[in-house]
Each structure stands twice: as structure tokens, then as C-alpha cells.
Write a protein that holds these residues in place. Structure first.
Motif, PDB file in Angstrom:
ATOM      1  N   ARG A 205     -25.548  90.379  51.815  1.00 48.87           N
ATOM      2  CA  ARG A 205     -24.878  90.494  53.104  1.00 48.87           C
ATOM      3  C   ARG A 205     -23.729  89.498  53.276  1.00 48.87           C
ATOM      4  NH1 ARG A 205     -26.357  94.747  54.188  1.00 48.87           N
ATOM      5  NH2 ARG A 205     -24.126  94.810  54.090  1.00 48.87           N
ATOM      6  N   LEU A 206     -23.775  88.393  52.526  1.00 48.66           N
ATOM      7  CA  LEU A 206     -22.712  87.393  52.639  1.00 48.66           C
ATOM      8  C   LEU A 206     -21.355  87.987  52.250  1.00 48.66           C
ATOM      9  CD1 LEU A 206     -25.315  85.438  52.363  1.00 48.66           C
ATOM     10  CD2 LEU A 206     -23.619  83.760  51.700  1.00 48.66           C
ATOM     11  N   LEU A 207     -21.384  88.981  51.378  1.00 43.86           N
ATOM     12  CA  LEU A 207     -20.127  89.581  50.928  1.00 43.86           C
ATOM     13  C   LEU A 207     -19.513  90.465  52.015  1.00 43.86           C
ATOM     14  CD1 LEU A 207     -21.103  90.600  47.283  1.00 43.86           C
ATOM     15  CD2 LEU A 207     -19.955  88.523  48.061  1.00 43.86           C
ATOM     16  N   ASP A 208     -20.289  90.770  53.040  1.00 41.43           N
ATOM     17  CA  ASP A 208     -19.827  91.671  54.098  1.00 41.43           C
ATOM     18  C   ASP A 208     -19.439  90.903  55.361  1.00 41.43           C
ATOM     19  OD1 ASP A 208     -19.346  94.386  54.743  1.00 41.43           O
ATOM     20  OD2 ASP A 208     -21.100  94.397  56.042  1.00 41.43           O
ATOM     21  N   ARG A 258     -20.827  97.397  51.720  1.00 37.83           N
ATOM     22  CA  ARG A 258     -21.117  98.218  52.893  1.00 37.83           C
ATOM     23  C   ARG A 258     -22.009  97.462  53.888  1.00 37.83           C
ATOM     24  NH1 ARG A 258     -18.154 100.165  54.233  1.00 37.83           N
ATOM     25  NH2 ARG A 258     -19.165 101.672  55.525  1.00 37.83           N
ATOM     26  N   GLY A 259     -21.900  97.904  55.141  1.00 38.50           N
ATOM     27  CA  GLY A 259     -22.555  97.166  56.220  1.00 38.50           C
ATOM     28  C   GLY A 259     -24.013  97.513  56.474  1.00 38.50           C
ATOM     29  N   LEU A 260     -24.580  98.429  55.686  1.00 41.20           N
ATOM     30  CA  LEU A 260     -25.953  98.846  55.928  1.00 41.20           C
ATOM     31  C   LEU A 260     -26.774  98.561  54.675  1.00 41.20           C
ATOM     32  CD1 LEU A 260     -24.849 102.294  57.392  1.00 41.20           C
ATOM     33  CD2 LEU A 260     -25.163 100.179  58.652  1.00 41.20           C
ATOM     34  N   TYR A 263     -28.132 100.998  50.828  1.00 45.39           N
ATOM     35  CA  TYR A 263     -27.408 101.517  49.670  1.00 45.39           C
ATOM     36  C   TYR A 263     -27.941 101.027  48.327  1.00 45.39           C
ATOM     37  CZ  TYR A 263     -24.002 103.439  52.899  1.00 45.39           C
ATOM     38  OH  TYR A 263     -23.403 104.160  53.882  1.00 45.39           O
ATOM     39  N   THR A 264     -27.854 101.904  47.325  1.00 44.32           N
ATOM     40  CA  THR A 264     -28.182 101.584  45.934  1.00 44.32           C
ATOM     41  C   THR A 264     -27.088 102.192  45.056  1.00 44.32           C
ATOM     42  OG1 THR A 264     -29.443 103.643  45.808  1.00 44.32           O
ATOM     43  CG2 THR A 264     -30.716 101.650  46.212  1.00 44.32           C
ATOM     44  N   LYS A 265     -26.893 101.640  43.887  1.00 42.37           N
ATOM     45  CA  LYS A 265     -25.872 102.152  42.952  1.00 42.37           C
ATOM     46  C   LYS A 265     -24.503 102.293  43.634  1.00 42.37           C
ATOM     47  CE  LYS A 265     -28.772 104.390  39.471  1.00 42.37           C
ATOM     48  NZ  LYS A 265     -30.122 104.803  39.897  1.00 42.37           N
ATOM     49  N   THR A 266     -24.020 103.563  43.728  1.00 44.47           N
ATOM     50  CA  THR A 266     -22.652 103.781  44.208  1.00 44.47           C
ATOM     51  C   THR A 266     -22.428 103.400  45.673  1.00 44.47           C
ATOM     52  OG1 THR A 266     -22.658 105.728  42.787  1.00 44.47           O
ATOM     53  CG2 THR A 266     -20.841 105.539  44.380  1.00 44.47           C
ATOM     54  N   VAL A 267     -21.377 102.630  45.928  1.00 50.13           N
ATOM     55  CA  VAL A 267     -20.855 102.497  47.288  1.00 50.13           C
ATOM     56  C   VAL A 267     -19.352 102.735  47.213  1.00 50.13           C
ATOM     57  CG1 VAL A 267     -22.581 100.936  48.285  1.00 50.13           C
ATOM     58  CG2 VAL A 267     -20.682  99.987  46.983  1.00 50.13           C
ATOM     59  N   PHE A 268     -18.792 103.280  48.287  1.00 46.57           N
ATOM     60  CA  PHE A 268     -17.349 103.533  48.256  1.00 46.57           C
ATOM     61  C   PHE A 268     -16.755 103.465  49.657  1.00 46.57           C
ATOM     62  CE2 PHE A 268     -17.335 107.762  50.115  1.00 46.57           C
ATOM     63  CZ  PHE A 268     -18.613 108.241  49.854  1.00 46.57           C
ATOM     64  N   GLU A 269     -15.442 103.274  49.685  1.00 43.47           N
ATOM     65  CA  GLU A 269     -14.711 103.261  50.949  1.00 43.47           C
ATOM     66  C   GLU A 269     -13.358 103.916  50.749  1.00 43.47           C
ATOM     67  OE1 GLU A 269     -14.285  99.241  52.361  1.00 43.47           O
ATOM     68  OE2 GLU A 269     -16.401  99.125  52.960  1.00 43.47           O
ATOM     69  N   PHE A 270     -12.884 104.569  51.795  1.00 42.61           N
ATOM     70  CA  PHE A 270     -11.489 105.003  51.831  1.00 42.61           C
ATOM     71  C   PHE A 270     -10.782 104.073  52.806  1.00 42.61           C
ATOM     72  CE2 PHE A 270     -13.418 108.730  50.049  1.00 42.61           C
ATOM     73  CZ  PHE A 270     -12.424 109.289  49.232  1.00 42.61           C
TER      74      PHE A 270
END
Ligand code: ATP
Ligand code: MG
Length: 429
Positions: A205-208, A258-260, A263-270
Motif C-alpha cells: 500500500r505504501l506504493l499507492d 492499484r488502490g484496492l 488484485y493479483t498478477k496483472t494490474v493496469f491503468e489507462f
């Protein structure tokens, strides 16, 4: 006049002029999802609080600071802060996993978060989301990302960039969390209060964190992609290969978490550079453990949430085109009561044919009626007087060039005329 009531901070009214843009964006999103065989689900606005604390995660901003929670009777209830938890709950409650998998769903939901209101950040906002259940292969990740990509492209947003990362699975994440913890441990004096707590409970969470100081520290932190187990690494490579084959450009951003929590493996953002700091228009990823966590059978799953408020802001700031506002096809003016009744009969017939037709309902003078027709941007107008009623014919005027046409005072004749005008207009453009 001092207003007695004003909207609550962080909420907004969407007025005509804007609401048509919303409908357009929602229609494009739903239609694009349909091209992937994704069908819409509608879920309740309120759920048991525990559903969200369990799925979103106790150490996230959403659960720690942002949820709208209240007691009713003995129950703790929360206004949904996102769409995934409720969708998973609905999928399980309605035994939807016993149908053929993968199950692919989409939704448009208003979400509520006690966020810090500013442009692109509201306390009530709308998400378009999709969720896909029962497919662990990277093809599913690529497809889900493809849906978001197609929506943005169809809306004319080619400048939005796709960033992907893999945050591993319960097998490889502990080692990564250990490394993160060790890294931040030595920098404790520079962390914000919340992050100090996160360091113990959930270092990822520190990365967010949105605090500048923590953000700066995070830039040199260990990267999850360097800690992936073979399975996760292979999955991530598989995803990249598929994105390449679909022709989707992306950038690996090792700091997306990501803020939740689910998540596992893939995360993505546009991400867009058109609206300052609130740049993430769409965020999502895989959540292979969530269905089981919420009491269902082990089921790989993934999805995304697209913030439509932000999306519309980006579209406006990028000069995207919206469809023209639907105009009024015909204004039927009238003088006298029988004439007014005739106008109403004609309008009723034409509306059932799908035309937008206005007539006088407030007893305006003919002059005022014509001024009103003008204001409504009517494409055609006519006036029914006693002569017209007697002879059964009226002159319809095309407002763009003043051309006049005699038309029988009869619903069929009117719709023939308007269909002809539409066809001519289509041929012209
Ligand atoms: P952020 O880091 O911007 O707070 P988040 O990680 O909390 O975003 P998610 O929970 O992944 O966001 O939600 C998905 C999308 O919903 C976001 O990418 C964004 O477009 C939109 N969104 C989230 N919170 C808000 C908000 N308060 N107002 C408007 N849109 C929002
Ligand atoms: Mg947030």
C-alpha cells in the motif's frame, strides 16, 4: 435569492447539454462491451459493510477513510465505493458460476467515496466496469484490457496511455513484501503517519500513497516484477505477447499497485495527461482470490473500473467530438381551439413515428408560438388556422432556407413529408 438547499459537497447535477454526452459515452461503452459478448448486470447501491471491508481491504484508503457507512437496525450498511464486490456477491448469490464459463459482465454504477473533491474527483461518481469470471489465462487479461482500449478509441481518445504491471500472487508476494518492508524500514522517519501503519500491515500500500514525501521514496523501492514466481512471470510475458498481437501499445510501470487490495498478477491503468493529477481514467486487474474470499468456489477473475466523470473531462479537454444534440423536427402552430386540438392530434401521430414534434400547450399568441419554435431550433414549422382546417391543407416551412411545401392536414401526409426531408438531409451530408 439566497438558496435554502445546495447540493452536497462533491456531488453534482448533470444538466441537459451534458446529460446527452453522458448517454453517448454510456452507449458506446455498453455497445463496445457487447462486441465481446459481455452483458449488463444491475446491482444494488447498498450492501453490507463487511462485503467491502473484506474485498477492498482494511488497509486501503477506500475502507480507512472514504466509505459512506451507516447503521440501520442492527446492520452496518455501506453505499458502494466500487462495483466489483457487489458484482461478485451477485454472481455467487445467483449461482451464475454454474453456467458456462467464462462469465463476462458489465455495469454502470454510481459510486460513493468520501474523497477530497476537485476536478475529476467527486464524492459521488460513476463507473463503467466489466468483470470476467472463470478464466486464468493471459488471453482473458488481454481481452479485458482490449475492451477498455476499444471504448477509449471509439470515443476518439487515442492519446491515453496504457500502463501495466504484475504484482504477483500469494506464492511470490510475501518475498516482495519483505523486500518492500526492508526498504521502507530504513526510511521510517520520512513516511507519513498512515504509511507507518501500512508498513506493518500491508507494505504494498505504501506504493499507492498520494503524499509527496512517500511518493518520492517509492520511486526507488524494489519492483514487484523482479520478485515474480515462474507462473506469474510466465503469465505476465503471455499478456505482453497478446497485447503486442492485438497492436495495443503499453508501458510497463513497475509502481502500479492499484488502490484496492484484491488484485493479483496483472494490474493496469489507462492514464491521460489532460486533467492534471487525477489522471487515471480506467484501472483494473486480476483478482484470482476474491471469489473464494467472499465464500465462492476458487475462481480466477478480473476486471476494470472506468471513471466516466474523468473520462468526460478528458474528452472535453482533448476536443473530442460528441454527437449533435437532437433537434426539433417540426413545430405545429395553431390559432383557435379546434386548430390547437388538430395540432395535438398530428403531434401525437408523428411522435409515435419517432419524430420530435412540439405544439402549443400554453395558449401563446401565434407570434409568440413562432418565437418559441425559433428558440427550440425547429427544423420545420407550420401554422394551422381556420382556413387550413377547413381546406385540409397547410403550408410547412423548412426553416433553413424558407422553402414552403403544401401538405395535407393528416398524420400520414405529415410523416411522409418529414421522412422525405430526413432522407434529403442524409443525402446532403
Ligand atoms: P485514485 O488513485 O485516483 O484515487 P483509485 O485507485 O481510488 O483512484 P479505483 O478504485 O481503481 O481508483 O477506481 C477506478 C476508477 O474510478 C479510477 O481510475 C477513476 O477513474 C475513478 N474514480 C475513483 N475515485 C474517483 C472519484 N472520487 N471521483 C471520480 N472518479 C473516481
Ligand atoms: Mg482513490
Amino acid at each position: 435569492m439566497s438558496l435554502k438547499y445546495r447540493s452536497i459537497r462533491g456531488t453534482r447535477d448533470i444538466l441537459p447539454g451534458q446529460s446527452e454526452k453522458w448517454r453517448y459515452v454510456e452507449r458506446v461503452a455498453l455497445e463496445t462491451a457487447a462486441t465481446y459478448g459481455i452483458r449488463q448486470i444491475r446491482i444494488p447501491t447498498i450492501e453490507k459493510t463487511e462485503l467491502f471491508t473484506r474485498s477492498v481491504g482494511e488497509t486501503t484508503d477506500v475502507v480507512q477513510k472514504e466509505m459512506y457507512t451507516f447503521e440501520k437496525g442492527r446492520e452496518s450498511i455501506t453505499l458502494r465505493p466500487e462495483g466489483t464486490a457487489g458484482t461478485v456477491r451477485a454472481v455467487l448469490e445467483n449461482s451464475m458460476l454454474s453456467d458456462t464459463l467464462p462469465l463476462k459482465l458489465c455495469y454502470i454504477v454510481s459510486c460513493f467515496r468520501h474523497d477530497n473533491p476537485q476536478a475529476g474527483r467527486y464524492r459521488e461518481f460513476t463507473q463503467f466496469g466489466i468483470e470476467c469470471f472463470g478464466n486464468s489465462l493471459p488471453t482473458a487479461d488481454a481481452e479485458v484490457i482490449g475492451v477498455a482500449y476499444d471504448i477509449l478509441t471509439r470515443l476518439g481518445l487515442s492519446e491515453i496511455s496504457l500502463e501495466i504491471n504484475s504484482i504477483g500472487c500469494p506464492k511470490c508476494r510475501p518475498a516482495y513484501q519483505q523486500a518492500l518492508k526492508a526498504y521502507f524500514e530504513g526510511k521510517k522517519d520520512r513516511l507519513c503517519k498512515t504509511c507507518l501503519e501500512r508498513l506493518e500491515r500491508n507494505p504494498l500500500r505504501l506504493l499507492d500513497c498520494k503524499e509527496e514525501g512517500c511518493k518520492a521514496l517509492a520511486a526507488d523501492a524494489p519492483k514487484s516484477i523482479d520478485y515474480l514466481c515462474d507462473e506469474c512471470a510466465e503469465h505476465f510475458a503471455g499478456l505482453k505477447k497478446r497485447l503486442d498481437s492485438m497492436g495495443l501499445a503499453y508501458r510497463v510501470n513497475p509502481f502500479i499497485v492499484r488502490g484496492l487490495d484484491y488484485y493479483t498478477k496483472t494490474v493496469f491503468e489507462f492514464v491521460s495527461d489532460k486533467i492534471g493529477a487525477q489522471a487515471t481514467v480506467c484501472g483494473g486487474g486480476r483478482y484470482d482470490g476474491l471469489v473464494e474470499e467472499l465464500g465462492g468456489p476458487p475462481t480466477p477473475a478480473l476486471g476494470f473500473g472506468m471513471g466516466l466523470d474523468r473520462l468526460l473531462l478528458v474528452m472535453e479537454n482533448s476536443g473530442c467530438e460528441f454527437p449533435p444534440l437532437p433537434g426539433c423536427d417540426l413545430y405545429i402552430g395553431s390559432m383557435g381551439e379546434d386548430e390547437n386540438v388538430k395540432a395535438l392530434t398530428l403531434a401525437t401521430h408523428l411522435r409515435r413515428e419517432g419524430f420530435t414534434v412540439l405544439c402549443d400547450t400554453v395558449g401563446r399568441s401565434v407570434k409568440a408560438q413562432m418565437r418559441y419554435a425559433d428558440k427550440q431550433n425547429a427544423a420545420h414549422s407550420c401554422i394551422i388556422g381556420s382556413n387550413e382546417l377547413e381546406q385540409g391543407v397547410v403550408t410547412i416551412k423548412r426553416m433553413s432556407d424558407g422553402q414552403q411545401t403544401q401538405v395535407a392536414l393528416d398524420g400520414e401526409a405529415f410523416s411522409q413529408y418529414l421522412y422525405g426531408e430526413k432522407a434529403e438531409e442524409i443525402a446532403r451530408t
